[in-house]
Motif scaffolding. Structure first.
Motif, PDB file in Angstrom:
ATOM      1  N   HIS A  37      56.286 -23.872  25.155  1.00 21.34           N
ATOM      2  CA  HIS A  37      56.761 -25.062  24.447  1.00 21.34           C
ATOM      3  C   HIS A  37      55.626 -26.060  24.213  1.00 21.34           C
ATOM      4  N   SER A  38      55.409 -26.398  22.954  1.00 18.79           N
ATOM      5  CA  SER A  38      54.401 -27.380  22.511  1.00 18.79           C
ATOM      6  C   SER A  38      52.978 -27.050  22.944  1.00 18.79           C
TER       7      SER A  38
ATOM      8  N   ALA B 174      57.945 -23.922  20.403  1.00 15.76           N
ATOM      9  CA  ALA B 174      59.046 -24.724  20.935  1.00 15.76           C
ATOM     10  C   ALA B 174      60.383 -24.149  20.498  1.00 15.76           C
TER      11      ALA B 174
ATOM     12  N   ALA C  29      61.233 -21.457  22.715  1.00 11.34           N
ATOM     13  CA  ALA C  29      61.381 -21.859  24.119  1.00 11.34           C
ATOM     14  C   ALA C  29      62.684 -22.615  24.365  1.00 11.34           C
ATOM     15  N   MET C  30      63.063 -23.473  23.419  1.00 12.50           N
ATOM     16  CA  MET C  30      64.230 -24.330  23.664  1.00 12.50           C
ATOM     17  C   MET C  30      65.532 -23.560  23.857  1.00 12.50           C
TER      18      MET C  30
END
Lengths: 440, 519
Positions: A400-401, A409, A412-413
């Motif tokens: 993420h990021s 991201a 991942a989210m």
């Protein structure tokens, strides 16, 4: 509240995609007024309207336009306007209907936007799977050329604009604006490093504005009715209407135009027609596959606008938003899951998509998406142990990021939110696994 | 200058300096794979992630895409940075084959180095690794093992931006991303060796060096390539008297980070079959210096020509010019290329003049009033002894030369025709300087001991002078160079120390002499 149909006014009208019908319905009617305005005035209207990019990020459109350097600082380089029609976010299917049912509205929006941005060459980048829509768009573009809405000296204004429809090869990542630019340039569709941002140095190293189909289609209405009328709809920070693509376990899937700030519970009951008989709401992915999944409880308390979906937290820290039960409005891909849904199976399917679509440029996303998918396959097949869930969570946090673009991201989210909100289902799979490992 | 802060240490760097380089100037190493100072920025490996201090608090950003500007402050030692490095290493290694024991990159592999410095994790990967194509023969000099690749795209950018040939591409996506060539294509340029150099891992390896020696046994000595007048800076990699490879050494003013393949492969000549190891007198082993001295004495200085060498060092040329002066012998110099020189030039690093020291030789020739090739040809009938310093005079003049004494490191038509042959050291075997085509005086350091009976040419000339009863004092290069730089106006003020690793340009020629040079 009665919401004006800004984007869907001509949907359902027979032959709405043909020029005569479109003109009869008022499309291209806003051009004379737009050409009577100074370019800066048009930009100001868009700024004042508070219109936010409808591709998913919700960045204020007028502000984005403001990043284009003034003519004297462009070293004679042209400005390009690219319409992002690479609608490839799973669960999102609004742009395809907009382009299919009202292509001339998009073209009108692009003409007015081009005028505001001093653009004389614009492109509609459409995903490879939408070839049938591309053909319809091309037909509309040809009609517009024949009617004098495109080409040289449009409506005697002295303004020239050429519009091209460019069909991509069908890659999710090409919806990311810099990857779209790479692809348009003929390169492999890979995001580019920022800065420089496209508004300063984009396609062929010239200033470039990339806007979503829905965003550009709003512009004619803004010219006709003014910024104040637009701001009167929706919420102060999320003005206007939004197209939502509703899918999943509901009675009436489809694309609906609602005012931003619309209560999710009402949307679910009215537009979506409620759940199938005897089913209970389990989860909703409210903004396309990339955004965190929400539990039924959290969703039903939410309003459909950018801020309240994020629980009024700044967008940068998605972990806090997930912890608070929030998500993102994203592109408005509203995926409804009832109590028959296997969340492990669902997430595995999502990660199969992300592992396949990662462009392979940045280390964390390239290696991590495939790795997460493989772990999820083992979890799904009851071949994983509880430690694998910890690894999975770690990998998501490490992706993420940490990448050039937002893809990392996006992959991942879903993992982070599923593991938090539906932990029980994952634990059950790893605790009672095929190797006979016990609950300990 | 821009003031930037790196881990609380404030330094001044040129505005726009890449922050990886700026940190290096501050003594802080920022690990990286994809960044290369002479290629465009890709920003994909994510290893150089640092924390930038912003009004909103520290933000993780990649250092390679950051240019120095006033007030920029970064931290490389925070926990978040350490965590990112660790995780990037974990991602890079999860699909990396564990073939270090048979990988030629071992010992100079960034995966190994950074694992020890920044990761040291136990593997959590239990999934099957992604398989890719191994041992692909993609060019005359290079083998590709796609499984070892970290997809940093340096080689892709090298092909796009340096050679403009663009053969290599990243194919496919996700963890199946693989570096490769288009079907049926091969690398087709003279700079392939650089691909193995810039590859931070063992994906691209040089066929010439593969399996020759483990790199940790090798010592590196700063040298100058003597393949042409460009004078690329090199590292000579050697072990116990044997040279295994040349690597380009960074010099932004000369060769950036690159060198050509023909130059790179010249290390084979050090211990090659053509190498001269013993002196010969009339084709028989003998004391070359004594024989040369005897023949010079026998014919008398007026019938002796000493020919300076464009392949010889400044020190050797200086020594020979001094000998000419002491004896009253005639001096000449002959431009041109030797037999067997690869007549190729490309406007980049490969120059048409295949001699490392044409400019230095010419400068000394002018200073000492030496005649050129035409003058030497005209004088040949009057000459009884002609001494050639490292150059292949027979090929350059295109005619037989009487009483030829050849000082040479390797066999050539000249040594084969010479009455007396004296072996001299190869450039890697001596300390000396060469002046490249830019007029840059560059140091070349002794890496190994001279083979056989060879000695540095300046020392051989010194011995020859001694045998003729003259004392030159040129056996020590550092002293010889000092005498030379004091005597030659355009080299005034230079000494070995001030030349530094990157060399120094000659002082500009006086206006009158410029006219002379134009001829």
């Amino acid at each position: 509240m009665d919401v004006p149909r800004i984007l869907t006014a001509n949907w359902g009208v027979p032959d709405s995609h043909r020029l005569p019908v479109a003109r009869q319905r008022g499309v291209y009617g806003r051009l004379p007024r737009a050409f009577g305005m100074a370019p800066a005035e048009i930009t100001q209207v868009v700024k004042d309207s508070g219109l936010r990019g409808r591709g998913g990020a919700g960045f204020p459109t007028g502000v984005k336009w403001g990043f284009v350097p003034p003519a004297e600082k462009r070293n004679g380089k042209p400005v390009y306007l690219l319409c992002n029609a690479d609608e490839s976010e799973p669960g999102t299917f609004k742009d395809r209907y907009l382009m299919w049912l009202d292509p001339h509205l998009l073209i009108e929006g692009m003409i007015i936007s081009s005028r505001a941005l001093d653009v004389h060459r614009a492109y509609i980048y459409i995903r490879g799977e939408f070839r049938f829509i591309a053909r319809r768009l091309e037909q509309a573009v040809n009609e517009a050329y024949d009617a004098g809405f495109l080409g040289k000296n449009i409506l005697g204004s002295g303004f020239d604009l050429d519009l091209h429809v460019h069909v991509g090869a069908g890659a999710y990542i090409c919806g990311e604006e810099t990857a779209l630019i790479s692809s348009l340039e003929g390169e492999k569709g890979q995001p580019k490093l920022k800065p420089p941002f496209p508004a300063v140095e984009g396609a062929w190293r010239s200033p470039t504005i990339v806007n979503n189909v829905e965003t550009l289609a709003v512009v004619p209405w803004l010219i006709e009715h003014g910024a104040a009328a637009y701001k009167a709809i929706g919420t102060p920070q999320s003005p206007g209407t939004k197209l939502l693509s509703a899918s999943g376990h509901i009675r009436t899937p489809g694309v609906y135009e609602v005012a931003l700030g619309y209560p999710a519970a009402e949307f679910l009951e009215k537009e979506c027609g409620g759940l199938l008989p005897g089913r209970r709401l389990k989860a909703v992915i409210p903004g396309g596959s990339s955004v965190p999944v929400m539990t039924a409880e959290h969703l039903l308390k939410s309003n459909l606008d950018y801020e309240s979906m994020q629980r009024n937290l700044p967008g940068g820290d998605s972990n806090k938003i997930i912890e608070a039960g929030g998500s993102y409005l994203g592109s408005g891909g509203f995926i409804v899951m009832d109590d028959t849904t296997d969340m492990v199976e669902g997430l595995t399917n999502l990660l199969r998509f992300y592992a396949h679509e990662s462009c392979g440029q940045c280390t964390p996303c390239r290696e991590g998406c495939g790795w997460m998918y493989q772990i999820l396959c083992r979890v799904r097949d009851r071949e994983a142990s509880p430690g694998d869930l910890a690894v999975l969570r770690d990998l998501a946090d490490n992706i993420h990021s940490k990448t050039i673009c937002f893809f990392g991201a996006s992959a991942a989210m879903p993992v982070q939110s599923h593991l938090i909100h539906f932990r029980g289902e994952f634990l059950e799979r790893v605790q009672h696994n095929a190797r006979g490992a016990g609950a300990a | 200058m821009a003031k930037v802060k790196i881990n609380d240490v404030e330094i001044e760097v040129a505005p726009g300096t890449n922050m990886i380089d700026a940190a290096q100037q501050a003594g802080v190493e920022i690990p990286h794979y994809c960044y290369h100072p002479h290629l465009s920025i890709a920003g994909n490996c994510r290893m150089c992630t640092v924390e930038t201090e912003t009004p909103r608090g520290p933000v993780l950003e990649i250092a390679c895409n950051m240019q120095a500007r006033d007030g920029l402050a970064i931290r490389t030692d925070g926990d978040r940075v350490k965590q990112v490095r660790k995780s990037v290493m974990e991602f890079l290694l999860v699909n990396h084959p564990l073939d270090c024991p048979i990988c030629d990159q071992s010992g100079e592999c960034r995966l190994q180095d950074y694992y020890m410095d920044h990761a040291r994790h136990d593997s959590r990967g239990v999934e099957a690794k992604v398989s890719k194509h191994k041992r692909q023969d993609i060019g005359e000099q290079i083998l590709l093992d796609a499984e070892r690749c970290v997809q940093c795209s340096r080689c892709v950018r090298f092909g796009d931006e340096v050679t403009h040939t663009g053969e290599l591409r990243l194919m496919n996506r996700g963890d199946h991303t693989e570096i490769g060539m288009f079907p049926g294509e091969r690398l087709n340029h003279d700079y392939q060796g650089n691909l193995a150099d810039i590859c931070p891992v063992g994906a691209l390896t040089a066929k010439d060096f593969r399996f020759e020696r483990r790199v940790w046994y090798l010592k590196e000595t700063d040298g100058v390539c003597t393949g042409c007048s460009t004078g690329c800076n090199i590292s000579v990699c050697h072990q116990e008297g044997e040279v295994f490879r040349y690597l380009p050494r960074r010099n932004d003013e000369v060769n950036k980070s690159w060198m050509c393949d023909p130059g790179r492969l010249r290390h084979h000549e050090v211990g090659g079959l053509e190498r001269l190891l013993k002196a010969r007198v009339n084709g028989q082993p003998g004391d070359g210096v004594a024989a040369a001295a005897a023949s010079i004495k026998a014919v008398g200085a007026p019938k002796v020509a000493l020919v300076l060498g464009t392949r010889a060092s400044n020190e050797a040329n200086w020594a020979l010019a001094q000998l000419g002066k002491a004896l009253g012998a005639r001096l000449y110099w002959v431009a041109g290329n030797d037999a067997g020189a690869i007549e190729k030039s490309d406007g980049f690093l490969m120059d048409a003049d295949k001699n490392p020291n044409t400019l230095g030789c010419r400068l000394l020739a002018e200073q000492s009033g030496a005649g050129d090739a035409e003058a030497l040809k005209a004088a040949l009938p009057e000459l009884a002894v002609v001494l050639a310093l490292e150059d292949d005079l027979v090929t350059r003049l295109g005619q037989a030369i009487p009483g030829l004494v050849a000082l040479a490191a390797k066999e050539s038509p000249t040594t084969k025709a010479a009455a007396v042959v004296i072996p001299v050291a190869h450039p890697v075997e001596m300390d000396c300087t060469y002046t490249n085509k830019q007029g840059r005086v560059q140091r070349n350091r002794r890496a190994t001991n001279p083979l056989g009976d060879a000695a540095p040419a300046y020392a051989v000339v010194d011995r020859l002078a001694a045998a003729l009863g003259k004392s030159l004092g040129t056996q020590m290069p550092v002293v010889t160079f000092l005498a030379l730089s004091r005597a030659v106006p355009r080299m005034n003020g230079l000494d070995y120390k001030s030349l530094g690793p990157g060399g120094k340009l000659l002082a500009p020629a006086p206006a009158a002499a410029l006219g002379g040079e134009a001829k």
